[in-house]
Design an enzyme around this catalytic site. Structure first.
Site, PDB file in Angstrom:
ATOM      1  N   LYS A  72       2.629  28.060  10.765  1.00  0.00           N
ATOM      2  CA  LYS A  72       2.629  28.644  12.106  1.00  0.00           C
ATOM      3  C   LYS A  72       2.684  27.579  13.202  1.00  0.00           C
ATOM      4  O   LYS A  72       3.345  27.765  14.220  1.00  0.00           O
ATOM      5  CB  LYS A  72       1.374  29.502  12.317  1.00  0.00           C
ATOM      6  CG  LYS A  72       1.498  30.913  11.829  1.00  0.00           C
ATOM      7  CD  LYS A  72       0.452  31.833  12.459  1.00  0.00           C
ATOM      8  CE  LYS A  72      -0.934  31.228  12.416  1.00  0.00           C
ATOM      9  NZ  LYS A  72      -1.898  32.043  13.199  1.00  0.00           N
ATOM     10  N   ARG A  82      -6.427  40.066  15.917  1.00  0.00           N
ATOM     11  CA  ARG A  82      -6.832  39.984  14.516  1.00  0.00           C
ATOM     12  C   ARG A  82      -7.459  41.281  14.022  1.00  0.00           C
ATOM     13  O   ARG A  82      -7.801  41.376  12.845  1.00  0.00           O
ATOM     14  CB  ARG A  82      -7.812  38.815  14.321  1.00  0.00           C
ATOM     15  CG  ARG A  82      -7.118  37.466  14.461  1.00  0.00           C
ATOM     16  CD  ARG A  82      -8.009  36.320  14.108  1.00  0.00           C
ATOM     17  NE  ARG A  82      -7.292  35.052  14.129  1.00  0.00           N
ATOM     18  CZ  ARG A  82      -7.850  33.877  13.942  1.00  0.00           C
ATOM     19  NH1 ARG A  82      -9.152  33.812  13.716  1.00  0.00           N
ATOM     20  NH2 ARG A  82      -7.135  32.763  13.974  1.00  0.00           N
ATOM     21  N   ARG A 107      -3.399  18.644   3.196  1.00  0.00           N
ATOM     22  CA  ARG A 107      -3.549  18.867   4.639  1.00  0.00           C
ATOM     23  C   ARG A 107      -4.663  17.990   5.215  1.00  0.00           C
ATOM     24  O   ARG A 107      -5.746  17.903   4.668  1.00  0.00           O
ATOM     25  CB  ARG A 107      -3.859  20.340   4.918  1.00  0.00           C
ATOM     26  CG  ARG A 107      -4.053  20.628   6.398  1.00  0.00           C
ATOM     27  CD  ARG A 107      -3.875  22.083   6.718  1.00  0.00           C
ATOM     28  NE  ARG A 107      -5.130  22.819   6.611  1.00  0.00           N
ATOM     29  CZ  ARG A 107      -5.326  24.010   7.185  1.00  0.00           C
ATOM     30  NH1 ARG A 107      -4.346  24.598   7.851  1.00  0.00           N
ATOM     31  NH2 ARG A 107      -6.482  24.634   7.055  1.00  0.00           N
ATOM     32  N   ARG A 161     -10.616  19.029   5.183  1.00  0.00           N
ATOM     33  CA  ARG A 161     -11.691  20.015   5.188  1.00  0.00           C
ATOM     34  C   ARG A 161     -12.110  20.336   3.751  1.00  0.00           C
ATOM     35  O   ARG A 161     -11.259  20.519   2.886  1.00  0.00           O
ATOM     36  CB  ARG A 161     -11.222  21.297   5.867  1.00  0.00           C
ATOM     37  CG  ARG A 161     -11.055  21.175   7.370  1.00  0.00           C
ATOM     38  CD  ARG A 161     -10.488  22.455   7.932  1.00  0.00           C
ATOM     39  NE  ARG A 161     -10.463  22.444   9.391  1.00  0.00           N
ATOM     40  CZ  ARG A 161      -9.632  23.173  10.120  1.00  0.00           C
ATOM     41  NH1 ARG A 161      -8.747  23.957   9.525  1.00  0.00           N
ATOM     42  NH2 ARG A 161      -9.678  23.133  11.431  1.00  0.00           N
TER      43      ARG A 161
END
Length: 215
Positions: A18, A92, A126, A159
């Site tokens: 995105k 959402r 990532r 993360r």
């Protein structure tokens, strides 16, 4: 809404690309970019009333209630009445979607559909700049200097919840939460889905679609 204005919502699972697609849309079609996450972070940093409320919920490990997120987004869109924009991360929930459509005319909802296995493999590489939320993927969207944020030069981190088991769980939760939204927008003739494994595969189709819509 003026015929020269165009308003779009972008949907896609975490890791679906995105960020890259939105930056290309904004640059190619001269649209303003509104991210619910960026707006919340900005309000928290500026210690606005909304930011203080949101910060307390986040510190308590709770989701910020719909009413505050919706107020944040709609007040920002109110400032952009004369602009074309792309909205990312909102709505959402069905209540948020209702509020949005009753307040702002929407031209299209772009949904990025990337196989979960591809996303899981991608997120293993990532790296994130936590203060800004900027995301990099090694071999896909590399930082200019390995391990450093392009804008600030600060260190990037991985993360803990980007491990494959955690990612699959997040994707399953995302799918369950957004399925009603997809149906909602589809019933209103707004949803268009672009499928593929990479952003470079998906982007030309998104670009062609928008070129035709924004004539």
């Amino acid at each position: 809404m003026s015929p020269n204005l165009f308003r779009a919502v972008l949907m896609g699972a975490p890791g679906s690309g995105k960020g890259t697609v939105s930056s290309r849309i904004v640059k190619t079609f001269s649209m303003k970019y509104i991210s619910s996450g960026d707006l919340l972070r900005s309000n928290i940093e500026q210690k606005t009333d909304l930011g203080n409320i949101a910060d307390q919920y986040i510190r308590d490990g709770k989701l910020v209630p719909d009413i505050y997120i919706t107020k944040c987004i709609l007040s920002e869109l109110e400032k952009l009445k004369s602009k074309s924009w792309l909205l990312d991360g909102f709505p959402r929930t069905l209540d948020q979607a209702d509020e949005l459509l009753h307040t702002e005319p929407i031209n299209t909802v772009i949904n990025l559909d990337v196989p979960f296995d591809v996303i899981i493999d991608r997120l293993k590489s990532r790296w994130v700049h936590l203060p800004s939320g900027r995301v990099y993927n090694i071999g896909f969207n590399d930082p200019a200097v390995p391990g450093k944020d392009d804008v600030t030069g600060e260190p990037l981190i991985q993360r803990p919840d980007d491990n494959p088991v955690a990612v699959r769980k997040r994707l399953e939760v995302y799918e369950a939460c957004t399925k009603p939204l997809s149906t909602y927008f589809k019933q209103r003739g707004l949803l268009v889905t672009f499928s593929g494994k990479t952003t470079d595969e998906i982007w030309p189709n998104v670009k062609k679609y928008l070129e035709e819509k924004i004539k």
